[in-house]
Design an enzyme around this catalytic site. Structure first.
Site, PDB file in Angstrom:
ATOM      1  N   HIS A  90     -10.101  -5.001  -3.503  1.00  0.00           N
ATOM      2  CA  HIS A  90      -8.912  -5.255  -2.784  1.00  0.00           C
ATOM      3  C   HIS A  90      -9.083  -5.547  -1.372  1.00  0.00           C
ATOM      4  CE1 HIS A  90     -10.219  -0.974  -2.516  1.00  0.00           C
ATOM      5  NE2 HIS A  90      -9.290  -0.862  -1.378  1.00  0.00           N
ATOM      6  N   LEU A  91      -8.162  -6.554  -1.133  1.00  0.00           N
ATOM      7  CA  LEU A  91      -8.244  -6.986   0.434  1.00  0.00           C
ATOM      8  C   LEU A  91      -6.769  -6.483   0.980  1.00  0.00           C
ATOM      9  CD1 LEU A  91      -8.888 -10.608  -0.250  1.00  0.00           C
ATOM     10  CD2 LEU A  91     -10.443  -8.817   0.017  1.00  0.00           C
ATOM     11  N   HIS A  92      -6.952  -5.786   2.285  1.00  0.00           N
ATOM     12  CA  HIS A  92      -5.810  -5.309   2.773  1.00  0.00           C
ATOM     13  C   HIS A  92      -5.281  -6.391   3.769  1.00  0.00           C
ATOM     14  CE1 HIS A  92      -6.749  -0.801   2.441  1.00  0.00           C
ATOM     15  NE2 HIS A  92      -7.883  -1.419   1.982  1.00  0.00           N
ATOM     16  N   GLN A 146     -14.774   2.852   0.662  1.00  0.00           N
ATOM     17  CA  GLN A 146     -13.940   2.408  -0.306  1.00  0.00           C
ATOM     18  C   GLN A 146     -13.574   3.646  -1.303  1.00  0.00           C
ATOM     19  OE1 GLN A 146     -15.849  -0.715  -2.895  1.00  0.00           O
ATOM     20  NE2 GLN A 146     -13.924  -1.131  -3.812  1.00  0.00           N
ATOM     21  N   ASN A 155     -12.965  -2.832   2.231  1.00  0.00           N
ATOM     22  CA  ASN A 155     -13.872  -1.919   2.656  1.00  0.00           C
ATOM     23  C   ASN A 155     -14.724  -1.907   1.231  1.00  0.00           C
ATOM     24  OD1 ASN A 155     -12.728  -0.683   5.062  1.00  0.00           O
ATOM     25  ND2 ASN A 155     -11.138   0.309   3.652  1.00  0.00           N
ATOM     26  N   ASP A 196       0.850  -1.225  -0.061  1.00  0.00           N
ATOM     27  CA  ASP A 196       0.110  -0.217  -0.182  1.00  0.00           C
ATOM     28  C   ASP A 196       0.940   1.306  -0.007  1.00  0.00           C
ATOM     29  OD1 ASP A 196      -3.114   0.458   0.971  1.00  0.00           O
ATOM     30  OD2 ASP A 196      -2.118   2.177   1.110  1.00  0.00           O
TER      31      ASP A 196
END
Ligand code: 5GP
Length: 107
Positions: free
Chosen positions: A104-106, A98, A91, A33
């Site tokens: 997307h996965l954090h 979002q 999100n 990120d």
């Protein structure tokens, strides 16, 4: 919501914007990120054009779905997070703030 092919993660997938790649396979790209909220903050995204988890779970193939989930586990393992613990979140939509309309996965 329709998928916007000009979203920032679509541009990263096309190589138009650089990223610090952590992992890649046929279905998935994972990268740092740009504004990390933790000592390790990686985003895991499907390569397919999906806005959200709702869009993904309705329209993605079984192979894409399995690929994303397996990649999350693999990235966590490769980053050395499994023993100490880690968090996975996503999100979805306006109320969850979002920002980028590509699933997307954090980590
Ligand atoms: P969201 O709020 O949509 O779940 O999170 C979007 C995430 O994407 C944020 O954590 C933000 O820092 C990250 N992000 C936004 N633009 C870029 C970019 O150009 N490159 C990278 N690597 N991350 C980005």
């Amino acid at each position: 919501m329709a998928y916007d092919p000009d979203n920032i993660f679509a541009k990263i997938l096309r190589g138009e914007i650089p990223c610090k790649k952590v992992y890649e396979d046929d279905h998935v790209l994972a990268f740092d990120d740009v504004n990390p909220q933790a000592p390790v903050h990686v985003l895991v995204i499907p390569k397919g054009a999906y806005v959200s988890m709702a869009d993904f779970t309705e329209h993605a193939t079984d192979a894409e779905i399995a690929g994303l989930i397996r990649a999350v586990g693999r990235v966590a393992e490769e980053l050395g997070l499994v023993e100490g613990g880690w968090r996975l979140l996503a999100n979805h939509g306006r109320d969850a703030h979002q920002e980028v309309m590509h699933l997307h996965l954090h980590i």
